[in-house]
Design a protein around this motif. Structure first.
Motif, PDB file in Angstrom:
ATOM      1  N   ALA A 124       0.815  -1.221   0.000  1.00 33.82           N
ATOM      2  CA  ALA A 124       0.000   0.000   0.000  1.00 33.82           C
ATOM      3  C   ALA A 124       0.844   1.266   0.000  1.00 33.82           C
ATOM      4  O   ALA A 124       0.320   2.366  -0.178  1.00 33.82           O
ATOM      5  CB  ALA A 124      -0.929  -0.002   1.211  1.00 33.82           C
ATOM      6  N   SER A 125       2.151   1.111   0.184  1.00 39.01           N
ATOM      7  CA  SER A 125       3.005   2.302   0.263  1.00 39.01           C
ATOM      8  C   SER A 125       3.156   2.947  -1.116  1.00 39.01           C
ATOM      9  O   SER A 125       3.061   2.281  -2.146  1.00 39.01           O
ATOM     10  CB  SER A 125       4.387   1.932   0.815  1.00 39.01           C
ATOM     11  N   ASP A 126       3.384   4.262  -1.102  1.00 38.95           N
ATOM     12  CA  ASP A 126       3.572   4.986  -2.355  1.00 38.95           C
ATOM     13  C   ASP A 126       4.791   4.442  -3.101  1.00 38.95           C
ATOM     14  O   ASP A 126       5.804   4.091  -2.499  1.00 38.95           O
ATOM     15  CB  ASP A 126       3.765   6.484  -2.083  1.00 38.95           C
ATOM     16  N   PHE A 282     -13.691   3.845   1.639  1.00 40.07           N
ATOM     17  CA  PHE A 282     -12.442   4.321   2.236  1.00 40.07           C
ATOM     18  C   PHE A 282     -11.820   5.524   1.523  1.00 40.07           C
ATOM     19  O   PHE A 282     -11.002   6.238   2.104  1.00 40.07           O
ATOM     20  CB  PHE A 282     -11.422   3.181   2.300  1.00 40.07           C
ATOM     21  N   MET A 283     -12.187   5.754   0.252  1.00 40.28           N
ATOM     22  CA  MET A 283     -11.519   6.813  -0.508  1.00 40.28           C
ATOM     23  C   MET A 283     -12.480   7.817  -1.125  1.00 40.28           C
ATOM     24  O   MET A 283     -12.041   8.759  -1.785  1.00 40.28           O
ATOM     25  CB  MET A 283     -10.629   6.191  -1.588  1.00 40.28           C
ATOM     26  N   GLY A 284     -13.797   7.600  -0.948  1.00 35.13           N
ATOM     27  CA  GLY A 284     -14.774   8.541  -1.479  1.00 35.13           C
ATOM     28  C   GLY A 284     -14.902   8.463  -2.987  1.00 35.13           C
ATOM     29  O   GLY A 284     -14.297   7.604  -3.642  1.00 35.13           O
ATOM     30  N   ALA A 285     -15.676   9.383  -3.556  1.00 27.80           N
ATOM     31  CA  ALA A 285     -15.948   9.365  -4.995  1.00 27.80           C
ATOM     32  C   ALA A 285     -14.676   9.551  -5.822  1.00 27.80           C
ATOM     33  O   ALA A 285     -14.525   8.966  -6.897  1.00 27.80           O
ATOM     34  CB  ALA A 285     -16.961  10.454  -5.340  1.00 27.80           C
ATOM     35  N   PRO A 301      -4.640  -1.885  -2.883  1.00 26.41           N
ATOM     36  CA  PRO A 301      -3.813  -2.170  -1.703  1.00 26.41           C
ATOM     37  C   PRO A 301      -3.979  -1.126  -0.595  1.00 26.41           C
ATOM     38  O   PRO A 301      -3.935  -1.463   0.595  1.00 26.41           O
ATOM     39  CB  PRO A 301      -2.381  -2.167  -2.266  1.00 26.41           C
ATOM     40  N   LYS A 302      -4.193   0.145  -0.982  1.00 26.73           N
ATOM     41  CA  LYS A 302      -4.439   1.186   0.019  1.00 26.73           C
ATOM     42  C   LYS A 302      -5.784   0.965   0.719  1.00 26.73           C
ATOM     43  O   LYS A 302      -5.925   1.201   1.917  1.00 26.73           O
ATOM     44  CB  LYS A 302      -4.412   2.569  -0.643  1.00 26.73           C
ATOM     45  N   VAL A 303      -6.776   0.494  -0.060  1.00 30.74           N
ATOM     46  CA  VAL A 303      -8.087   0.176   0.524  1.00 30.74           C
ATOM     47  C   VAL A 303      -7.947  -0.969   1.518  1.00 30.74           C
ATOM     48  O   VAL A 303      -8.489  -0.916   2.631  1.00 30.74           O
ATOM     49  CB  VAL A 303      -9.104  -0.192  -0.586  1.00 30.74           C
ATOM     50  N   MET A 307      -8.444  -1.309   5.950  1.00 29.07           N
ATOM     51  CA  MET A 307      -9.320  -2.262   6.641  1.00 29.07           C
ATOM     52  C   MET A 307      -8.691  -2.811   7.915  1.00 29.07           C
ATOM     53  O   MET A 307      -9.325  -3.587   8.640  1.00 29.07           O
ATOM     54  CB  MET A 307      -9.652  -3.441   5.713  1.00 29.07           C
ATOM     55  N   GLY A 308      -7.441  -2.460   8.177  1.00 32.54           N
ATOM     56  CA  GLY A 308      -6.763  -2.999   9.352  1.00 32.54           C
ATOM     57  C   GLY A 308      -6.288  -4.422   9.116  1.00 32.54           C
ATOM     58  O   GLY A 308      -5.972  -4.802   7.987  1.00 32.54           O
ATOM     59  N   SER A 309      -6.272  -5.237  10.170  1.00 28.51           N
ATOM     60  CA  SER A 309      -5.751  -6.608  10.061  1.00 28.51           C
ATOM     61  C   SER A 309      -6.582  -7.469   9.118  1.00 28.51           C
ATOM     62  O   SER A 309      -6.069  -8.382   8.469  1.00 28.51           O
ATOM     63  CB  SER A 309      -5.708  -7.262  11.450  1.00 28.51           C
ATOM     64  N   THR A 310      -7.878  -7.163   8.998  1.00 24.84           N
ATOM     65  CA  THR A 310      -8.744  -7.927   8.086  1.00 24.84           C
ATOM     66  C   THR A 310      -8.311  -7.721   6.639  1.00 24.84           C
ATOM     67  O   THR A 310      -8.454  -8.614   5.798  1.00 24.84           O
ATOM     68  CB  THR A 310     -10.225  -7.481   8.227  1.00 24.84           C
TER      69      THR A 310
END
Length: 464
Positions: A124-126, A282-285, A301-303, A307-310
């Motif tokens: 998820a990192s840039d 999580f990120m809006g429109a 991956p950012k989404v 979600m945390g550990s899930t």
């Protein structure tokens, strides 16, 4: 003459053909287009086109395969010697697609390994994605591993390879899609004072938006839906001709075609249910403005990280599902090439598969190096700028595939006449539904729509 292999039953053919249709295009392009083009409006148009335009092209190619018992390279020559050039172009399409599809398949495999090893947050990192594809060796290794899995299935043949693989993987893929889609609908996220839920995202996907809709915008949505359907169904790639050639003469073709339509459209819609609610929550429109690799390898991956550990578990299941989808499509692409080599050059399956594997590896290496040592930026006629992968995709999808589809419509609609296909479909005693619709579509509507799509894709028609 050596007896041709065939699918042992209807379900094997349907799952193999559906597996070909359910690929990366369903997952990373359908949700984006649905969100961009008014949600439910896009879906309604897509379904109407699937039952008319898609039905026509599916029926034609499968029937050509069963009638000629030949692969794409030789099937058109079998129908009409003057049209053998169409078979050559139809065979070039999968040859061009195979290397870059395996490169993308390697990316999927890399991300699955990343999530399985518990490094989902790293993904998820840039710059993780660009950092990976910019490497010289690692993307090539993953591309070769993906291609090796595909080649293993194809070498084993139609029954023990493609059919057995499809019967195992397609149910797993469907279970994962349904599970992830269901989970997306349960999501909720509070951003400051605003709470967004998965059900809010589902409304964006399903409820038609007619706000400010003009005739030009409607036509644009129509073209987007037709383009998505055209590429999603695996038509004009020689795949359905190859698979059709393995269907027995007593099989119920109308029933099989209906099932393939249903499967492809259903999974495309479920891909939307998987992705749009999760991204919107999580990120809006603004998060829904990406498609292609950007959506799958950067945004999602950012989404999952949100979600945390899930998210680690859901991300692992998601990329497993994407890998299954990529493998089933890649197997069909390779089979279209291998079957052409077998029929045209009378090679043994193993030898034909090894030759195509070598071609795929060499061309795949060029694709992978296109993001580092061989990096280029070439302006394309549709207004985009492309690297080696984009150029190959443009040539196969925007030029060759429409030419094959348009040529097939004229060959069947006007040279040989639609009765050739209708008689083939009804050969086993089945009645072909939508018969009159088929005649009108293959002769008039489908070629006109395809010509418009072709002119738009090569940058000549820019008003849409």
């Amino acid at each position: 003459m050596k007896e041709r292999n065939s699918f042992t039953g209807n379900i094997g053919f349907v799952l193999a053909a559906a597996g070909s249709a359910v690929g990366l295009g369903n997952i990373w392009r359908f949700p984006y287009l649905a969100a961009k083009d008014g949600g439910g409006l896009f879906i309604v148009i897509y379904i109407v086109l699937a039952l008319t335009f898609g039905f026509t092209l599916l029926t034609t190619e499968i029937a050509i395969g069963r009638k000629t018992k030949q692969s794409p390279l030789t099937a058109y020559k079998e129908l009409c010697k003057k049209w053998k050039f169409l078979g050559i172009i139809a065979c070039l399409v999968p040859i061009i697609i195979m290397p870059y599809y395996c490169a993308i398949g390697g990316w999927v495999l890399k991300y699955l390994v990343t999530f399985i090893t518990g490094n989902g947050l790293l993904a998820a990192s840039d710059n993780y994605f660009t950092g990976f594809i910019s490497l010289e060796l690692e993307p090539i290794i993953f591309m070769v591993l993906f291609l090796a899995m595909v080649a293993f299935v194809v070498i084993k043949g139609v029954n023990k390879g493609i059919e057995s693989f499809s019967k195992l993987v397609m149910p797993l893929l469907l279970i994962l899609v349904i599970f992830i889609a269901g989970y997306s609908l349960t999501l909720s996220y509070t951003d400051g004072s605003i709470t967004r839920t998965g059900l809010d995202g589902l409304k964006i996907l399903c409820i038609p938006s007619f706000e400010g809709l003009t005739i030009k915008q409607f036509f644009s949505v129509l073209m987007d839906a037709m383009g998505q359907l055209f590429y999603s169904l695996s038509v004009a790639m020689g795949i359905l001709i190859a698979y059709g050639s393995y269907v027995s003469d007593d099989a119920n073709l109308p029933k099989s075609i209906n099932q393939i339509e249903l499967f492809d459209t259903g999974v495309a819609f479920l891909a939307g249910v998987m992705i749009i609610p999760a991204v919107y929550t999580f990120m809006g429109a603004e998060g829904m403005s990406s498609s292609g690799p950007g959506l799958m390898f950067v945004i999602l991956p950012k989404v999952f990280a949100s979600m945390g550990s899930t998210g680690q578990v859901i991300g692992t299941l998601f990329f497993a599902m994407v890998l299954f989808a990529a493998l089933t499509s890649a197997v069909s692409v390779m089979e279209a090439i291998v079957s052409s080599f077998i029929d045209a050059f009378h090679l043994e399956r193993k030898k034909a598969s090894i030759i195509e594997t070598i071609i795929g590896i060499l061309a795949g290496i060029l694709v992978c190096l296109g993001y580092n040592k061989l990096y280029v930026e070439i302006p394309l006629p549709n207004g985009s700028v492309g690297q080696i992968l984009d150029i190959m995709d443009y040539i196969s999808n925007n030029i060759f595939m429409p030419i094959v589809a348009i040529g097939t419509c004229f060959l069947i609609g006007w040279v040989l006449k639609p009765k050739v296909i209708i008689d083939e479909v009804e050969k086993s005693g089945c009645v072909m539904g939508r018969k009159q619709l088929y005649i009108v579509m293959i002769r008039f509507i489908a070629p006109i729509l395809l010509i418009i799509l072709f002119l738009k894709s090569i940058g000549i028609l820019t008003i849409i």
